[in-house]
Design a protein around this motif. Structure first.
Motif, PDB file in Angstrom:
ATOM      1  N   LEU A  16       0.715  -1.306  -0.021  1.00 31.19           N
ATOM      2  CA  LEU A  16       0.028   0.009   0.050  1.00 31.19           C
ATOM      3  C   LEU A  16       1.055   1.228  -0.005  1.00 31.19           C
ATOM      4  N   ALA A  17       0.829   2.036  -1.070  1.00 23.50           N
ATOM      5  CA  ALA A  17       1.506   3.448  -1.156  1.00 23.50           C
ATOM      6  C   ALA A  17       1.194   4.210   0.018  1.00 23.50           C
ATOM      7  N   PRO A  18       2.079   5.068   0.520  1.00 22.87           N
ATOM      8  CA  PRO A  18       1.743   6.181   1.385  1.00 22.87           C
ATOM      9  C   PRO A  18       0.949   7.265   0.863  1.00 22.87           C
ATOM     10  N   MET A  19      -0.129   7.608   1.155  1.00 23.82           N
ATOM     11  CA  MET A  19      -0.863   8.888   0.546  1.00 23.82           C
ATOM     12  C   MET A  19      -1.270   9.525   1.543  1.00 23.82           C
ATOM     13  N   GLU A  20      -1.034  10.835   1.301  1.00 24.15           N
ATOM     14  CA  GLU A  20      -1.564  12.049   2.328  1.00 24.15           C
ATOM     15  C   GLU A  20      -2.862  12.093   2.450  1.00 24.15           C
ATOM     16  N   ASP A  21      -3.250  12.113   3.642  1.00 22.76           N
ATOM     17  CA  ASP A  21      -4.857  12.141   3.948  1.00 22.76           C
ATOM     18  C   ASP A  21      -5.624  11.113   3.353  1.00 22.76           C
ATOM     19  N   VAL A  22      -4.908   9.825   3.226  1.00 21.35           N
ATOM     20  CA  VAL A  22      -5.680   8.660   2.808  1.00 21.35           C
ATOM     21  C   VAL A  22      -5.314   7.392   3.720  1.00 21.35           C
ATOM     22  N   SER A  23      -3.693   7.206   3.677  1.00 18.52           N
ATOM     23  CA  SER A  23      -3.139   5.931   4.328  1.00 18.52           C
ATOM     24  C   SER A  23      -3.099   6.093   5.890  1.00 18.52           C
ATOM     25  N   ASP A  24      -3.994   6.547   6.454  1.00 15.63           N
ATOM     26  CA  ASP A  24      -3.938   6.488   7.709  1.00 15.63           C
ATOM     27  C   ASP A  24      -4.237   5.392   8.422  1.00 15.63           C
ATOM     28  N   PRO A  25      -4.252   5.021   9.731  1.00 20.10           N
ATOM     29  CA  PRO A  25      -4.447   3.650  10.524  1.00 20.10           C
ATOM     30  C   PRO A  25      -5.647   3.067  10.101  1.00 20.10           C
ATOM     31  N   PRO A  26      -6.995   4.004  10.120  1.00 19.65           N
ATOM     32  CA  PRO A  26      -8.162   3.324   9.822  1.00 19.65           C
ATOM     33  C   PRO A  26      -8.196   2.506   8.482  1.00 19.65           C
ATOM     34  N   PHE A  27      -7.674   3.479   7.365  1.00 16.33           N
ATOM     35  CA  PHE A  27      -7.636   2.984   5.943  1.00 16.33           C
ATOM     36  C   PHE A  27      -6.845   1.615   5.731  1.00 16.33           C
ATOM     37  N   ARG A  28      -5.575   1.739   6.623  1.00 14.05           N
ATOM     38  CA  ARG A  28      -4.469   0.528   6.664  1.00 14.05           C
ATOM     39  C   ARG A  28      -5.046  -0.437   7.136  1.00 14.05           C
ATOM     40  N   ALA A  29      -5.984  -0.265   8.154  1.00 12.13           N
ATOM     41  CA  ALA A  29      -6.790  -1.510   8.618  1.00 12.13           C
ATOM     42  C   ALA A  29      -7.669  -2.009   7.600  1.00 12.13           C
ATOM     43  N   VAL A  30      -8.343  -1.762   6.956  1.00 13.56           N
ATOM     44  CA  VAL A  30      -9.116  -2.190   5.858  1.00 13.56           C
ATOM     45  C   VAL A  30      -8.290  -2.774   4.881  1.00 13.56           C
ATOM     46  N   CYS A  31      -7.257  -2.068   4.423  1.00  9.19           N
ATOM     47  CA  CYS A  31      -6.160  -2.760   3.467  1.00  9.19           C
ATOM     48  C   CYS A  31      -5.591  -3.796   3.896  1.00  9.19           C
ATOM     49  N   LYS A  32      -5.094  -3.827   5.059  1.00 14.68           N
ATOM     50  CA  LYS A  32      -4.506  -5.309   5.618  1.00 14.68           C
ATOM     51  C   LYS A  32      -5.438  -6.458   5.577  1.00 14.68           C
ATOM     52  N   GLU A  33      -6.665  -6.169   6.172  1.00 13.50           N
ATOM     53  CA  GLU A  33      -7.723  -7.228   6.016  1.00 13.50           C
ATOM     54  C   GLU A  33      -8.009  -7.753   4.691  1.00 13.50           C
ATOM     55  N   ASN A  34      -7.551  -6.957   3.790  1.00  9.28           N
ATOM     56  CA  ASN A  34      -8.039  -7.303   2.559  1.00  9.28           C
ATOM     57  C   ASN A  34      -6.813  -7.672   1.475  1.00  9.28           C
ATOM     58  N   GLY A  35      -5.538  -8.086   2.278  1.00 14.53           N
ATOM     59  CA  GLY A  35      -4.549  -8.700   1.608  1.00 14.53           C
ATOM     60  C   GLY A  35      -3.385  -7.841   1.386  1.00 14.53           C
ATOM     61  N   ALA A  36      -3.298  -6.634   1.838  1.00 12.82           N
ATOM     62  CA  ALA A  36      -1.871  -5.629   1.652  1.00 12.82           C
ATOM     63  C   ALA A  36      -0.766  -6.352   2.480  1.00 12.82           C
ATOM     64  N   ASP A  37       0.474  -6.672   1.791  1.00  9.98           N
ATOM     65  CA  ASP A  37       1.423  -7.360   2.439  1.00  9.98           C
ATOM     66  C   ASP A  37       2.273  -6.316   3.241  1.00  9.98           C
ATOM     67  N   LEU A  38       2.605  -5.214   2.726  1.00  5.05           N
ATOM     68  CA  LEU A  38       3.311  -4.211   3.657  1.00  5.05           C
ATOM     69  C   LEU A  38       2.909  -2.721   3.243  1.00  5.05           C
ATOM     70  N   MET A  39       2.530  -1.866   4.577  1.00  5.12           N
ATOM     71  CA  MET A  39       2.119  -0.647   4.142  1.00  5.12           C
ATOM     72  C   MET A  39       2.978   0.431   5.011  1.00  5.12           C
ATOM     73  N   TYR A  40       2.467   1.526   4.606  1.00  3.68           N
ATOM     74  CA  TYR A  40       3.437   2.831   5.155  1.00  3.68           C
ATOM     75  C   TYR A  40       2.396   3.702   5.648  1.00  3.68           C
ATOM     76  N   THR A  41       2.920   4.731   6.547  1.00  2.00           N
ATOM     77  CA  THR A  41       2.150   5.712   6.950  1.00  2.00           C
ATOM     78  C   THR A  41       2.092   6.716   5.877  1.00  2.00           C
ATOM     79  N   GLU A  42       1.258   7.734   6.161  1.00  2.00           N
ATOM     80  CA  GLU A  42       1.425   8.997   5.409  1.00  2.00           C
ATOM     81  C   GLU A  42       2.753   9.673   5.660  1.00  2.00           C
ATOM     82  N   PHE A  43       3.172  10.366   4.571  1.00  2.00           N
ATOM     83  CA  PHE A  43       4.354  10.942   4.925  1.00  2.00           C
ATOM     84  C   PHE A  43       4.346  11.975   6.092  1.00  2.00           C
TER      85      PHE A  43
END
Length: 329
Positions: A16-43
């Motif tokens: 999951l690419a780091p995206m400002e105002d998108v890839s916060d912990p709630p969004f990362r949570a649903v991406c992780k549950e749906n198969g993301a292997d590695l995620m990054y915080t917003e910059f």
């Protein structure tokens, strides 16, 4: 097996690419549950973190269910970036990532993000400072170059590997292109083909379907794919790609009930993380994407955007299921 340091990511990881105002912990949570292997915080701004700015500090929040997860930093001052890396390392992420790719004006024109592509010696020194300031693996995300005349990412890959980065993600556009035109992965492939390069190379840009993910894997030989904008309102894309690569068959698209369920879960995570007011507010940018394709959806979208409590929004989500149960989303 693709590895960053001691982090095992599987045979062909999806990031999951780091995206400002998108890839916060709630969004990362649903991406992780749906198969993301590695995620990054917003910059995270190194200057903001040094100043203890509330917004920057909050972006350090990571949770066990996200792992492996990396904290992404950006800045223009070498010493500050080193100090910032020390601070970020204390919250115990799995890795530290440096942003050398952000093209937006208020970042690049201040000498950070993609601006460093115009000063490779400074980029190398900054990266070395970060590597030396943390015990964690350091990775980098960047672009092909500043413009068509300075596509220097092959040099960047070699020089940053030589001073200790352990993976490189490359967006297939220059800074001048921003997000326009088609991403060019040919230079990403050349990095991967370079016998001097031993670290994982991840490609990024324009992958928005399972078919394209498999095509790019085959054509360009990357170690994995980083996905950004195509995940918004569609966290299922990770599992969809994995299923297609394994079987050659696309998964059935999520039903309306499944879309509502993930949207509701996203809302619950948002409230849990930011509280009942900010959590509700932060979700407003996501509703249109979750329900893209529904006819005459504007009245429901307005009610979702104007809703002020979880109970109110939960009621609207239930109404959406009842109203559109026979539509294909």
């Amino acid at each position: 097996m693709v590895k960053i340091g001691n982090i095992e990511l599987g045979e062909f990881p999806l990031l999951l690419a780091p995206m400002e105002d998108v890839s916060d912990p709630p969004f990362r949570a649903v991406c992780k549950e749906n198969g993301a292997d590695l995620m990054y915080t917003e910059f995270i701004s190194s200057e903001g973190l040094i100043r203890d700015a509330a917004k920057s500090v909050q972006k350090l929040d990571i949770f066990e269910y996200e792992r492996p997860v990396g904290i992404q930093l950006f800045g223009s001052d070498i010493e500050t970036m080193g100090s910032c890396s020390e601070i970020a390392s204390k919250v115990n992420p799995d890795l530290i990532d440096i942003n050398y790719g952000c093209p937006v004006k208020n970042v690049a024109c201040r000498g950070a993000g993609a601006a460093l592509l115009q000063d490779i010696p400074k980029m190398v020194k900054m990266t070395e400072a970060v590597v030396k300031s943390t015990h964690l693996p350091v990775t980098v995300k960047t672009r092909l170059g500043w413009d068509e005349n300075t596509k220097n990412v092959q040099e960047v890959a070699e020089r940053l590997q030589d001073i200790g980065i352990q993976a490189l993600s490359v967006h297939g556009r220059t800074r001048v292109q921003m997000y326009k035109g088609q991403a060019d992965w040919t230079l990403i492939a050349r990095i991967k083909e370079n016998p001097r390069i031993t670290i994982p190379i991840f490609g990024n840009g324009d992958v928005d379907t399972p078919e394209k993910a498999l095509e790019y894997k085959s054509l360009y030989g990357v170690d994995g794919i980083m996905i950004g904008r195509a995940t918004i309102g569609n966290p299922w894309i990770f599992n969809d790609i994995k299923h297609y690569m394994k079987t050659g068959i696309r998964m059935a698209p999520p039903t309306l009930a499944e879309r509502v369920a993930v949207c509701r879960r996203h809302l619950e995570f948002s409230i849990r993380w930011k509280g009942p007011i900010a959590g509700v507010f932060e979700m407003r940018r996501h509703y249109t994407n979750y329900f893209r394709g529904l006819e005459n959806f504007k009245p429901f979208r307005m009610r979702l955007v104007e809703g002020m409590s979880y109970d109110e929004l939960d009621g609207v989500l239930n109404e959406i299921i009842h109203e559109y149960s026979e539509q294909v989303c």
